[in-house]
Design a protein around this motif. Structure first.
Motif, PDB file in Angstrom:
ATOM      1  N   LYS A 112       0.955  -1.399   0.069  1.00 20.58           N
ATOM      2  CA  LYS A 112      -0.014  -0.121  -0.232  1.00 20.58           C
ATOM      3  C   LYS A 112       1.100   1.223   0.041  1.00 20.58           C
ATOM      4  O   LYS A 112       0.808   2.145  -0.961  1.00 20.58           O
ATOM      5  CB  LYS A 112      -1.043  -0.002   1.318  1.00 20.58           C
ATOM      6  N   ASN A 113       1.858   1.076   0.845  1.00 21.33           N
ATOM      7  CA  ASN A 113       3.091   2.096   1.430  1.00 21.33           C
ATOM      8  C   ASN A 113       4.186   2.064   0.428  1.00 21.33           C
ATOM      9  O   ASN A 113       4.442   0.610   0.312  1.00 21.33           O
ATOM     10  CB  ASN A 113       2.985   3.165   2.766  1.00 21.33           C
ATOM     11  N   TYR A 114       5.224   2.474   0.104  1.00 24.35           N
ATOM     12  CA  TYR A 114       6.094   2.836  -0.215  1.00 24.35           C
ATOM     13  C   TYR A 114       7.098   4.261   0.029  1.00 24.35           C
ATOM     14  O   TYR A 114       6.724   4.848   0.444  1.00 24.35           O
ATOM     15  CB  TYR A 114       5.775   2.966  -1.949  1.00 24.35           C
ATOM     16  N   VAL A 115       8.742   3.133   0.142  1.00 30.61           N
ATOM     17  CA  VAL A 115       9.314   4.512  -0.031  1.00 30.61           C
ATOM     18  C   VAL A 115      10.653   4.473  -0.839  1.00 30.61           C
ATOM     19  O   VAL A 115      10.344   3.556  -1.193  1.00 30.61           O
ATOM     20  CB  VAL A 115       9.791   4.130   1.591  1.00 30.61           C
ATOM     21  N   LEU A 116      10.439   5.527  -1.254  1.00 31.51           N
ATOM     22  CA  LEU A 116      11.626   5.726  -2.235  1.00 31.51           C
ATOM     23  C   LEU A 116      12.613   5.975  -1.985  1.00 31.51           C
ATOM     24  O   LEU A 116      13.667   6.917  -1.263  1.00 31.51           O
ATOM     25  CB  LEU A 116      11.572   7.263  -3.977  1.00 31.51           C
ATOM     26  N   LEU A 117      14.211   4.558  -2.490  1.00 33.79           N
ATOM     27  CA  LEU A 117      14.960   4.623  -2.253  1.00 33.79           C
ATOM     28  C   LEU A 117      16.030   5.515  -3.369  1.00 33.79           C
ATOM     29  O   LEU A 117      15.560   6.213  -4.430  1.00 33.79           O
ATOM     30  CB  LEU A 117      15.800   3.349  -2.348  1.00 33.79           C
ATOM     31  N   PRO A 118      17.112   5.484  -2.998  1.00 33.66           N
ATOM     32  CA  PRO A 118      18.237   6.467  -3.965  1.00 33.66           C
ATOM     33  C   PRO A 118      18.224   5.773  -5.062  1.00 33.66           C
ATOM     34  O   PRO A 118      18.093   4.943  -4.969  1.00 33.66           O
ATOM     35  CB  PRO A 118      19.794   6.104  -3.355  1.00 33.66           C
ATOM     36  N   GLU A 119      18.278   6.713  -6.165  1.00 32.33           N
ATOM     37  CA  GLU A 119      18.443   5.886  -7.522  1.00 32.33           C
ATOM     38  C   GLU A 119      19.536   5.900  -8.176  1.00 32.33           C
ATOM     39  O   GLU A 119      20.711   6.334  -7.645  1.00 32.33           O
ATOM     40  CB  GLU A 119      17.856   7.551  -8.448  1.00 32.33           C
ATOM     41  N   ALA A 120      19.822   5.092  -9.161  1.00 36.21           N
ATOM     42  CA  ALA A 120      21.397   4.256  -9.656  1.00 36.21           C
ATOM     43  C   ALA A 120      21.169   4.293 -11.014  1.00 36.21           C
ATOM     44  O   ALA A 120      20.372   4.751 -12.022  1.00 36.21           O
ATOM     45  CB  ALA A 120      21.583   3.279  -8.450  1.00 36.21           C
ATOM     46  N   LYS A 121      22.394   4.528 -12.074  1.00 41.59           N
ATOM     47  CA  LYS A 121      22.750   3.908 -13.175  1.00 41.59           C
ATOM     48  C   LYS A 121      23.754   2.765 -12.518  1.00 41.59           C
ATOM     49  O   LYS A 121      25.112   3.247 -12.825  1.00 41.59           O
ATOM     50  CB  LYS A 121      23.472   5.479 -13.615  1.00 41.59           C
ATOM     51  N   ASP A 122      23.347   1.665 -14.134  1.00 38.11           N
ATOM     52  CA  ASP A 122      24.463   1.125 -14.258  1.00 38.11           C
ATOM     53  C   ASP A 122      25.269   0.706 -15.137  1.00 38.11           C
ATOM     54  O   ASP A 122      24.752   1.434 -16.348  1.00 38.11           O
ATOM     55  CB  ASP A 122      24.605  -0.500 -13.568  1.00 38.11           C
ATOM     56  N   TYR A 123      26.767   0.440 -16.086  1.00 35.60           N
ATOM     57  CA  TYR A 123      27.097   0.251 -16.571  1.00 35.60           C
ATOM     58  C   TYR A 123      27.565  -0.851 -16.858  1.00 35.60           C
ATOM     59  O   TYR A 123      27.879  -2.143 -16.916  1.00 35.60           O
ATOM     60  CB  TYR A 123      28.466   0.739 -16.561  1.00 35.60           C
ATOM     61  N   LYS A 124      25.840  -1.543 -17.635  1.00 36.60           N
ATOM     62  CA  LYS A 124      26.568  -3.063 -18.500  1.00 36.60           C
ATOM     63  C   LYS A 124      27.145  -3.564 -19.206  1.00 36.60           C
ATOM     64  O   LYS A 124      27.271  -4.829 -19.159  1.00 36.60           O
ATOM     65  CB  LYS A 124      24.819  -3.271 -19.337  1.00 36.60           C
ATOM     66  N   ARG A 125      27.860  -2.843 -20.275  1.00 42.02           N
ATOM     67  CA  ARG A 125      28.668  -3.074 -21.056  1.00 42.02           C
ATOM     68  C   ARG A 125      30.232  -3.459 -20.308  1.00 42.02           C
ATOM     69  O   ARG A 125      31.053  -3.295 -19.447  1.00 42.02           O
ATOM     70  CB  ARG A 125      29.328  -2.064 -21.841  1.00 42.02           C
ATOM     71  N   ILE A 126      30.712  -4.569 -21.219  1.00 42.57           N
ATOM     72  CA  ILE A 126      31.949  -5.172 -20.646  1.00 42.57           C
ATOM     73  C   ILE A 126      33.186  -4.137 -21.324  1.00 42.57           C
ATOM     74  O   ILE A 126      33.892  -4.060 -19.580  1.00 42.57           O
ATOM     75  CB  ILE A 126      32.385  -6.609 -20.951  1.00 42.57           C
ATOM     76  N   GLY A 127      33.123  -3.623 -22.120  1.00 45.36           N
ATOM     77  CA  GLY A 127      34.230  -2.769 -22.081  1.00 45.36           C
ATOM     78  C   GLY A 127      33.990  -1.178 -21.753  1.00 45.36           C
ATOM     79  O   GLY A 127      33.047  -0.745 -21.802  1.00 45.36           O
ATOM     80  N   GLU A 128      35.050  -0.787 -22.000  1.00 44.23           N
ATOM     81  CA  GLU A 128      34.939   1.377 -21.239  1.00 44.23           C
ATOM     82  C   GLU A 128      34.593   1.904 -22.750  1.00 44.23           C
ATOM     83  O   GLU A 128      34.534   1.172 -24.276  1.00 44.23           O
ATOM     84  CB  GLU A 128      36.208   1.585 -21.812  1.00 44.23           C
ATOM     85  N   GLY A 129      33.232   3.109 -22.085  1.00 45.65           N
ATOM     86  CA  GLY A 129      33.136   3.152 -23.526  1.00 45.65           C
ATOM     87  C   GLY A 129      31.815   2.917 -23.991  1.00 45.65           C
ATOM     88  O   GLY A 129      31.109   2.966 -24.613  1.00 45.65           O
ATOM     89  N   ASP A 130      31.206   1.758 -22.757  1.00 41.27           N
ATOM     90  CA  ASP A 130      30.347   1.039 -22.704  1.00 41.27           C
ATOM     91  C   ASP A 130      30.380   0.488 -24.685  1.00 41.27           C
ATOM     92  O   ASP A 130      29.231   0.846 -25.637  1.00 41.27           O
ATOM     93  CB  ASP A 130      28.968   2.162 -22.761  1.00 41.27           C
ATOM     94  N   THR A 131      31.175   0.252 -24.727  1.00 37.43           N
ATOM     95  CA  THR A 131      30.986  -1.449 -25.724  1.00 37.43           C
ATOM     96  C   THR A 131      31.383  -3.179 -25.366  1.00 37.43           C
ATOM     97  O   THR A 131      31.816  -3.139 -24.595  1.00 37.43           O
ATOM     98  CB  THR A 131      32.673  -1.071 -26.548  1.00 37.43           C
ATOM     99  N   GLY A 132      30.979  -3.756 -26.697  1.00 35.37           N
ATOM    100  CA  GLY A 132      30.859  -4.910 -26.577  1.00 35.37           C
ATOM    101  C   GLY A 132      29.848  -5.949 -25.250  1.00 35.37           C
ATOM    102  O   GLY A 132      28.938  -4.756 -25.311  1.00 35.37           O
ATOM    103  N   LEU A 133      30.169  -7.122 -24.996  1.00 36.73           N
ATOM    104  CA  LEU A 133      29.210  -7.376 -24.826  1.00 36.73           C
ATOM    105  C   LEU A 133      28.175  -7.262 -23.382  1.00 36.73           C
ATOM    106  O   LEU A 133      28.880  -6.356 -22.401  1.00 36.73           O
ATOM    107  CB  LEU A 133      29.510  -9.126 -24.598  1.00 36.73           C
ATOM    108  N   ASN A 134      27.025  -7.220 -23.335  1.00 37.51           N
ATOM    109  CA  ASN A 134      26.396  -7.269 -21.742  1.00 37.51           C
ATOM    110  C   ASN A 134      26.633  -8.143 -20.985  1.00 37.51           C
ATOM    111  O   ASN A 134      27.043  -8.950 -21.570  1.00 37.51           O
ATOM    112  CB  ASN A 134      24.501  -7.203 -22.828  1.00 37.51           C
ATOM    113  N   THR A 135      26.858  -7.489 -19.552  1.00 39.52           N
ATOM    114  CA  THR A 135      27.570  -8.218 -18.861  1.00 39.52           C
ATOM    115  C   THR A 135      25.836  -8.399 -17.894  1.00 39.52           C
ATOM    116  O   THR A 135      24.865  -7.483 -17.605  1.00 39.52           O
ATOM    117  CB  THR A 135      27.975  -8.026 -17.698  1.00 39.52           C
ATOM    118  N   GLY A 136      26.204  -8.494 -16.061  1.00 36.70           N
ATOM    119  CA  GLY A 136      24.696  -8.069 -15.467  1.00 36.70           C
ATOM    120  C   GLY A 136      25.447  -6.815 -14.522  1.00 36.70           C
ATOM    121  O   GLY A 136      24.443  -6.534 -14.658  1.00 36.70           O
ATOM    122  N   GLY A 137      26.291  -6.440 -15.173  1.00 37.88           N
ATOM    123  CA  GLY A 137      26.480  -4.787 -14.428  1.00 37.88           C
ATOM    124  C   GLY A 137      27.935  -4.789 -14.509  1.00 37.88           C
ATOM    125  O   GLY A 137      28.580  -5.216 -13.206  1.00 37.88           O
TER     126      GLY A 137
END
Ligand code: AMP
Ligand code: GLY
Length: 427
Positions: free
Chosen positions: A208-233
């Motif tokens: 019924k109720n909720y609390v908002l937790l801090p937001e986040a952004k993850d980086y899924k790609r294996i390589g720098e500059g967001d290149t290559g295969l997707n990973t778990g993060g």
């Protein structure tokens, strides 16, 4: 009270680290845990999907509260199992029922949910073998790129972004007719491509109720500059510098509130975390996906930013009293960098000895274990994602440099990590 955490990743180590700090926690157990969780409580050798054994253990050890980390046991009905069993029904368990976990377990279910409750998301249609030809026609007339999604859980691999109609048709056929993702692709969602910047928000709800937790952004790609295969993060930042008051209001009013109200309207029993993956386009939010649990490595930057007693928050969730909780956050910048095994996310070796490990004694630089295990006197690698270094600082640049420096002092054969987590916010 005695508490049990289910899972074995960096997410669960950060939960264990936080729960151990609570006055309300007596004994803490983690099933199955990793070499890091062993310094917060007792690891027990029970698998995350062995509900019978988990129930037996919980009764024997007077567990009063269970926190479920990963999605798999939730989608398989661990909450229903405990609730429907006379002996375990009074144990408080944090997580949605199997029906509500379909929000993550089925893309078609979650798209229907969003449509029914007017929650902004990409336009879509769902297909099975019975309307395969209609699907091919739908692709023919679709704007590019075309997003294809396997309906079920596909270990993070079930989303394909196709740049041409031909490519989309080939993949669509592979998914539906050749079962590219097994049962998970016996239904396929085709949706519009959303432009913008991705970030995630997290709510904890008691239904019924909720609390908002801090937001986040993850980086899924294996390589720098967001290149290559997707990973778990490969890393995460929190707070996310693009968040502002106007955007936050819009996310709350257009997405978070209708989602929680939607649970109530649909009669879903949801006591747990709701992870909402968003695309932000011109300061307007659209939902990409829901997950019925916390993210990993997002949890590792979010949990240490929460100042409240975490057990108090979890109990308020179980007791439908989240309206009494106000989340207090550390406003410094947190950055997590993940060290992975050579070859991940493809083939990789396990069993490499890790040296240079540190205890979590300093609140500016933390180290959480993910795929590690204890082998006599050595800590060894036991997964693709091995360790997660989290640092706090005034700026993204400084926090990212510090988390990289923590990993620089560690060693295992083939260690790799991105040195550019948070790069777009580093000026
Ligand atoms: P999901 O498994 O739904 O999280 O999708 C994996 C990733 O695919 C997301 O994190 C996005 O980067 C991307 N993605 C999924 N759906 C869309 C979409 N409709 N438009 C653009 N990107 C998408
Ligand atoms: N880091 C993305 C996830 O946990 O699904």
């Amino acid at each position: 009270m005695n508490i049990l955490i289910i899972g074995s990743g960096g997410r669960e180590h950060s939960f264990a680290w936080k729960i151990k700090q609570s006055q309300l926690c007596d004994k803490l157990f983690i099933a199955p845990g990793n070499a890091g969780t062993a310094s917060c409580g007792s690891n027990i050798a029970i698998g995350i999907n062995d509900f019978e054994a988990l129930a037996k253990f919980s009764l024997k050890n007077e567990i009063k509260l269970i926190l479920v980390g990963p999605e798999e046991p939730l989608v398989k009905g661990i909450v229903d199992f405990f609730k429907n069993n006379e002996a375990t029904k009074n144990i408080k368990i944090i997580g949605p029922t199997a029906e509500a976990a379909q929000l993550e377990g089925s893309k078609a279910y979650s798209k229907n949910f969003m449509q029914r409750h007017n929650i902004p998301t990409a336009g879509y249609k769902e297909f099975t073998t019975s309307n395969f030809e209609e699907g091919m026609q739908y692709i023919q007339n679709h704007s590019l790129p075309i997003v294809l999604k396997a309906d079920g859980l596909a270990a993070g691999k079930g989303v394909l972004i196709c740049m041409s109609v031909e490519d989309a048709k080939v993949e669509f056929e592979l998914m539906l007719l050749q079962k590219k993702f097994g049962e998970a692709s016996s239904k396929v969602v085709i949706e519009e491509f959303l432009q913008g910047i991705e970030m995630s928000v997290f709510a904890l709800t008691d239904g019924k109720n909720y609390v908002l937790l801090p937001e986040a952004k993850d980086y899924k790609r294996i390589g720098e500059g967001d290149t290559g295969l997707n990973t778990g993060g490969m890393g995460a930042v929190s707070p996310v510098p693009i968040m502002n008051d106007v955007l936050k209001e819009s996310i709350i009013n257009k997405i978070v509130k209708p989602t929680i109200k939607g649970f109530e309207k649909d009669g879903l029993d949801y006591k747990g975390f709701v992870f909402i993956g968003l695309m932000i386009n011109n300061n307007e939010p659209f939902v990409i996906e829901y997950n019925c649990r916390m993210g990993d490595p997002e949890t590792e930057v979010i949990i240490p930013r929460i100042k409240n007693d975490f057990v108090e928050i979890l109990l308020a969730t179980a007791n439908e009293q989240l309206d009494t909780i106000k989340i207090e956050t550390d406003n410094r910048q947190a950055v997590a960098t993940v060290a992975v095994s050579a070859g991940y996310p493809s083939e990789y070796k396990k069993g490499e000895i890790i040296t240079g490990l540190m205890e979590n004694t300093n609140n500016d630089n933390l180290l959480f274990h993910a795929g590690t295990s204890q082998n006599e006197n050595d800590v060894i690698t036991n997964g693709g994602r091995v360790l997660v270094a989290v640092s706090f600082a005034k700026t993204v640049r400084e926090a990212a440099a510090n988390s990289g420096a923590t990993l620089q002092n560690l060693h295992f054969e083939g260690i790799y990590f991105r040195r550019d987590i948070g790069y777009e916010f580093a000026d």
